[in-house]
Scaffold this active site. Structure first.
Site, short mmCIF file in Angstrom:
data_model
loop_
_atom_site.label_atom_id
_atom_site.label_comp_id
_atom_site.label_asym_id
_atom_site.label_seq_id
_atom_site.Cartn_x
_atom_site.Cartn_y
_atom_site.Cartn_z
N GLY A 7 0.92 -1.22 -0.13
CA GLY A 7 0.10 0.07 0.22
C GLY A 7 0.72 1.36 0.07
CB THR A 98 -10.19 -0.26 8.53
OG1 THR A 98 -10.21 0.58 7.50
CG2 THR A 98 -9.30 0.39 9.78
CG ASN A 122 -5.76 4.61 15.47
OD1 ASN A 122 -4.66 4.86 16.12
ND2 ASN A 122 -6.98 5.39 15.20
CG MET A 123 -0.72 0.99 13.36
SD MET A 123 -0.67 -0.62 14.08
CE MET A 123 -0.95 -1.79 12.83
CG HIS A 153 -11.61 9.39 10.22
ND1 HIS A 153 -12.32 8.95 10.98
CD2 HIS A 153 -10.22 9.09 10.53
CE1 HIS A 153 -11.85 8.22 12.02
NE2 HIS A 153 -10.36 8.28 11.58
CE LYS A 157 -11.88 5.85 8.68
NZ LYS A 157 -10.79 5.04 8.18
N GLY A 163 -12.81 1.93 11.60
CA GLY A 163 -12.36 0.66 12.42
C GLY A 163 -12.12 0.99 13.76
CB THR A 164 -10.43 3.83 15.60
OG1 THR A 164 -9.27 3.76 14.60
CG2 THR A 164 -9.88 4.23 16.85
#
Length: 261
Positions: A7, A98, A122-123, A153, A157, A163-164
């Protein structure tokens, strides 16, 4: 640490390449994008805003070897390709993609029998702290506190809710001994039902990401908020998580485990 970015032409891919290119302890071993992408053949460093790194963006693994870990920020179909890349390279896999379907989750579970695998929506390390705080607070107040999550967001998106937000809602439901499928509401019609965990999605501009959790009681409201002002925080968090993941034995991990939970 030799890293392959799956990606590489997306927003997160470019952020990761920029950080890797500036860190003398990291090596960009490869940069992949979807077949037919117009940037195939260009230098990954240049498209990330750096000088040339000598690594061309590719659509397959030709010439790529000696990879320690694959970092995947793509789409659901791209995650399946990333899992295959990690298997063929005998590398670990860290994914922040996600909107995964069951096929994606099954691919992660299968790969975890062979190598280290971690998926998180989410990182950001701050978001993980938010999640821990939300779980403890929601458990203390119980389902009598009306819970609403608002996530915001950028306009482009792909998935909604984020996803978070879904991950936070599932964690809160578990803390309140609720079944997530019964409690979580992403499109409300009519009055709120007791015990609901509502999620509202806002989209606009170039917002990097904001998640607000509101726990509302009679006469008082508690708010927990995480606001990202730059996507770089997600890339930094991914690299921190990658270092931790490579120290673990093969298996399927959750990012909470990095914090001892």
């Amino acid at each position: 640490m030799r890293l392959l970015i799956n990606g590489a032409t997306g927003k997160m891919g470019r952020e990761l390449i920029a950080l890797i290119g500036r860190d003398p302890h990291l090596i960009l071993a490869g940069a992949l994008t979807r077949p037919g992408h117009p940037l195939i053949g260009t230098d990954a460093g240049e498209q990330a805003g750096l000088g040339a790194l000598g690594v061309a963006i590719q659509e397959n693994l030709t010439g790529i070897e000696n990879v320690d870990l694959v970092i995947d920020f793509s789409v659901a179909a791209g995650l399946l390709a990333a899992a295959d890349h990690a298997r063929r390279l005998k590398a670990a896999l860290l994914s922040g993609t996600t909107a995964l379907d069951e096929a994606g989750h099954e691919a992660l579970r299968a790969l975890a029998h062979e190598t280290q695998v971690l998926w998180a929506p989410n990182m950001s390390l701050g978001v993980q702290a938010l999640k821990l705080a939300a779980v403890r607070t929601a458990a203390a107040l119980g389902p009598d506190a009306d819970c609403e999550i608002v996530e915001s967001h950028h306009r482009g998106k792909r998935d909604a809710p984020s996803g978070t937000a879904l991950d936070l809602a599932h964690a809160i439901a578990a803390a309140r001994d609720q079944k997530a499928e019964d409690a979580i509401v992403t499109a409300r019609h009519g009055p709120r039902r007791p015990g609901e965990i509502g999620i509202a999605s806002l989209r606009g501009g170039d917002l990097a990401g904001e998640h607000q959790i509101r726990l509302i009681l009679q006469g008082e409201t508690l708010e927990l908020t995480h606001r990202a002002t730059s996507r770089t925080i997600f890339a930094r968090g991914a690299l921190t998580t990658a270092r931790w993941l490579l120290q673990q034995p093969p298996g399927l991990y959750r990012i909470e485990q990095m914090f001892g939970h």
